[in-house]
Design a protein around this motif. Sequence first.
Motif: not given
Length: 278
Positions: A14-24, A66-75, A235-241
């Motif tokens: 849950l902590i890691l998911l929350a952290m990912g949500c906040f970052g995204g 390493a997370t940017i490998l995935f998030t950069s593609m959608s952006s 990647m789930t939350v970034a489009p919402l932001g």
Amino acid sequence: MGAGFLGLDPGLILILLAMGCFGGFSAGLLGIGGGMVLVPFMTMIFTARGFAPHLVVHMAIATSLATILFTSMSSMRAHHRHGAVLWRVARLLAPGIVIGSLIGPWIGKQMNTAMLSLFFAAFVAFSATQILLNKRPGGGRDLPGTPGMLAAGGVVGLLSGFLGAGGGFVSIPFMTWCRIPIHNAVATSAALGFPIALAGTAANIYYGWGEPDLPPGALGFIWLPGLALIVVASMTVAPLGAKLAHRLPVVKLKRIFAGIFYLLAAYMLWKAVSGSFN
């Protein structure tokens, strides 16, 4: 420890998911990279899990990159659909970026954890100040020739690979200074996130390979369980932001985020000077 998803206990998941949500969310809302958020929080998590103290910041930076490998593609796809990416500029910057992104992790490996944490604290504090002041550089000159673009890309890649960030904090001001409209600069910077992350991730796997004190689930300096959960959430939350950026009072939100980043910078500074990594 419980036998939850990826061998992690439910609380940590849950902590890691929350952290990912906040970052995204912060990346989508404010157009900033997630590294400023992810690296300090992952440093906290890795410390709490008992990872080797001399590796916690190195692994936090590597996993963030390493997370940017995935998030950069959608952006990148989203900006490309709007025709905003200047691919000619990206192609000129990319060779230097790849070289710099390979060198940045090597420089980080030569530093002890306290010094690396100190550099990161300075980066976060500087970035928070830029967000707070919201200053954009005025147009100064045209884009330099091929050697100049190679050098500029090298600086962007080196700092990104060193700090685990996507490079926008350097590439966007550089491009706007060279009279590129801000929306094109942001879009082109998003496209450059992929080569930065690809080269930097490969370097972090190589430089961390065979480290005797790496924890279970590590691939070089990258902690795979954390990477998987953070990527899914961000990647789930970034489009919402990004969507809410047009509806929310972004100026006020920037002040809140800047305050959070100052606190994170203070945490990394405290870790650096308190001897916590010894």
